[in-house]
Design an enzyme around this catalytic site. Structure first.
Site, mmCIF file in Angstrom:
data_model
loop_
_atom_site.group_PDB
_atom_site.id
_atom_site.type_symbol
_atom_site.label_atom_id
_atom_site.label_comp_id
_atom_site.label_asym_id
_atom_site.label_seq_id
_atom_site.Cartn_x
_atom_site.Cartn_y
_atom_site.Cartn_z
ATOM 1 C CB CYS A 178 -33.333 -25.220 -2.100
ATOM 2 S SG CYS A 178 -33.036 -23.594 -2.799
ATOM 3 C CD GLU A 195 -30.620 -31.333 -4.955
ATOM 4 O OE1 GLU A 195 -30.043 -31.128 -3.863
ATOM 5 O OE2 GLU A 195 -31.506 -30.578 -5.396
ATOM 6 C CG HIS A 207 -30.285 -27.345 -5.049
ATOM 7 N ND1 HIS A 207 -31.547 -27.873 -5.178
ATOM 8 C CD2 HIS A 207 -30.436 -26.009 -5.082
ATOM 9 C CE1 HIS A 207 -32.422 -26.885 -5.290
ATOM 10 N NE2 HIS A 207 -31.783 -25.742 -5.237
HETATM 11 N N1 GLN Z 1 -38.095 -20.422 -3.945
HETATM 12 C C1 GLN Z 1 -36.927 -20.388 -3.106
HETATM 13 C C2 GLN Z 1 -35.972 -19.273 -3.499
HETATM 14 O O1 GLN Z 1 -36.007 -18.798 -4.613
HETATM 15 C C3 GLN Z 1 -36.223 -21.723 -3.096
HETATM 16 C C4 GLN Z 1 -35.693 -22.142 -4.439
HETATM 17 C C5 GLN Z 1 -35.388 -23.619 -4.546
HETATM 18 O O2 GLN Z 1 -35.897 -24.434 -3.772
HETATM 19 N N2 GLN Z 1 -34.587 -23.990 -5.533
HETATM 20 O O3 GLN Z 1 -35.161 -18.874 -2.714
#
Ligand code: GLN
Length: 541
Positions: A382, A510, A508
């Site tokens: 992410c 995970e 994600h």
């Molecule tokens: N801050 C980033 C976004 O909003 C990544 C978010 C995250 O890592 N869950 O796109």
């Protein structure tokens, strides 16, 4: 069979591991062939934990249908392999919001709206929602908080009423703590007695007591507790500290927790649990002798629950690769271009963590630059993937000012930018791109090989995305976009072909990794890390 409702309450102190106990019981019932789900009620006023700082609440877990939830739901999925949905996590805030919305619509026909019956009815409706689907034999409902808290009273009142209505189709497990006083060299049962009394005052008689303890509780003491608390002696079970949470289902089964639950809910035709795959996983965990050291670069290093699902995915992957995991947390605020080598050179794989905001971001770029230039297996998740893109733009494409507009809204090279659909949103709660979306993989890519498929569904939680205006420039310079959303073409995966393993996902992975079904991407990353470790430690002749 009619659905059976199992309520799990906690007493004496918080953090006793109600989530792990609930998940362990679900694991055992599932292994006996029953259809099981676990639900958690959180007594706080927030509508969901999505707006909570990880310091308050640890990781925010995301369900396939896009609900930001308590991290216990991650345990539920890891232990049961059963997907959770928004019906599996309800907060006081959501209960009140539903009731107040009904009141505004006039649904209460002029009545005074009260905690009893309106709030308690809404709680009961949410508990029965899962049973009414017909999809489950057992619904395990964990009541967050500790008996005696003001906040959990309406939930306990709803449980009291439901136990009465559901009769033999429900029971209550109460989890308490038995402290050991070092000075007296004694285990103490009084807090448990008080906690059960408190529950009884609220009209709930527990059927099973699970005692968290750091020392073995003698049978005589368990009998005494049974006698004081109106619980049958065999239903007083201890939950002693174990080296791994994944051993808890076995410890519970050895004390017949699942037999007792079945007996007390009138289920007589149960098969023995089929635990062979779970036990095989534990065997691998116990037998592994070699260690693989992985660095996790993030800003919440003092708070390891912030990355709970990543930690567990890594542990599962290492176990399946017959290795012990040595996970080193690296503070992203403490790493820079001059110390990156010293901090990272002992790692065989590096994870760049998800996150929000500016703090620690430059450290992630330093770590990524060092890992990319030294060809270390590296996995960006992410924000970690977004950082991979930014670092590559700065140091390979030569776009010195490259950034995400999250960190610098006026950057000249917005290689990561706010998603179009986010531009009109001002509320922070529940408004990110959340939940599972399909991702198409480029055949032959590292990602496609890892999954053994050309399409996957994974879960998201973000507002920013790869800016496709730069896609051609990145691909020409060697960073390939190998996963994209089939409808919006949003870039979901980047990788650098030719490296040992250098890949970032906007989603994600995970969240979907479980004990019996580990994430293929984590397995692939772990294999690369182990191969690199072998290469590095084998002497050259
Ligand atoms: N801050 C980033 C976004 O909003 C990544 C978010 C995250 O890592 N869950 O796109």
């Amino acid at each position: 069979m009619e659905p059976k409702y199992i309520f799990v309450t906690g007493g004496v102190v918080s953090s006793l591991g109600k989530g792990i106990i609930s998940a362990s019981l679900a694991c055992l019932l599932k292994a006996r062939g029953y259809r099981v789900t676990i639900q958690k009620f959180d007594p706080y006023i927030n509508i969901d934990p999505g707006t909570l700082n990880p310091y308050e609440h640890g990781e925010c877990y995301v369900t396939t249908d896009g609900r930001e939830t308590d991290l216990d739901l991650g345990h539920y999925e890891r232990f049961t392999n059963v997907r959770t949905t928004k019906a599996n996590n309800i907060t006081t805030g959501r209960i009140y919001q539903n009731v107040i919305d009904k009141e505004r619509r006039g649904d209460f026909l002029g009545k005074t709206v009260q905690i009893v019956p309106h709030i308690t009815d809404e709680i009961k409706r949410n508990i029965k929602l899962l049973g009414n689907t017909g999809n489950y034999d057992f619904i395990i409902t964990e009541i967050g908080g500790t008996v005696g808290d003001i906040e959990s009273l309406p939930f306990l009142e709803a449980v009291r009423q439901l136990r009465w209505e559901l009769e033999d189709n429900s029971l209550c497990i109460h989890l308490t703590y038995v402290p050991y006083l070092h000075a007296a060299k004694e285990l103490k049962t009084k807090p448990t007695q008080h906690s059960v009394k408190k529950l009884q005052e609220l009209g709930i008689q527990p059927d099973v007591l699970i005692l968290r303890t750091e020392h073995d509780i003698p049978t005589s003491m368990r009998r005494k507790i049974a006698q004081f608390c109106n619980v049958s002696a065999d239903a007083v079970i201890q939950s002693i500290d174990l080296p791994s949470i994944y051993e808890v289902p076995v410890a519970m089964h050895n004390q017949h927790l699942d037999d007792i639950i079945l007996r007390k809910t009138g289920v007589t035709d149960a098969d023995e649990p089929h635990m062979a795959p779970w036990l095989a996983f534990l065997d691998k965990m116990h037998n592994a002798t070699e260690t693989v050291r992985i660095g996790l670069v993030g800003k919440y290093v003092e708070l390891q629950d912030a990355y709970k699902s990543i930690n567990e995915s890594l542990l599962q992957a290492a176990t399946y690769c017959d290795h012990r995991l040595d996970l080193v947390f690296i503070h992203s605020e403490k790493i820079n271009d001059s110390n990156a080598e010293e901090i990272l050179s002992g790692m065989y794989g590096v994870i760049i963590a998800p996150g929000f905001g500016q703090r620690g971001i430059e450290g992630k770029f330093s770590a990524l630059k060092w890992c990319r230039e030294h060809d270390i297996p590296t996995f960006g998740i992410c924000l970690g993937m977004q950082c991979m893109v930014i670092e590559f733009a700065r140091n390979v494409l030569g776009l010195k000012d490259a950034n995400s507009t999250e960190m610098n809204p006026s950057t000249a090279a917005n290689v990561i930018d706010l998603m179009e659909e986010q531009k009109s949103i001002s509320n922070l709660g529940g408004t990110m791109r959340l939940g599972a979306y399909e991702c198409r993989l480029t055949p032959g890519s590292l990602a496609a090989k890892a999954y053994g498929s050309d399409s996957v569904s994974e879960r998201h939680r973000h507002r920013f995305e790869f800016n496709s205006d730069y896609r051609v420039d990145f691909e020409k310079a060697g960073m390939a976009c190998v996963g994209e959303n089939p409808d919006t073409h949003l870039v979901e995966i980047v990788e650098i072909p030719g490296k040992r393993w250098f890949l970032g996902t906007q989603y994600h992975p995970e969240y979907t990794s479980t004990v019996l079904s580990p994430s293929p991407l984590f397995i692939s990353f772990m294999r690369a890390a182990i191969a690199y470790a072998t290469e590095k430690t084998t002497p050259v002749h």
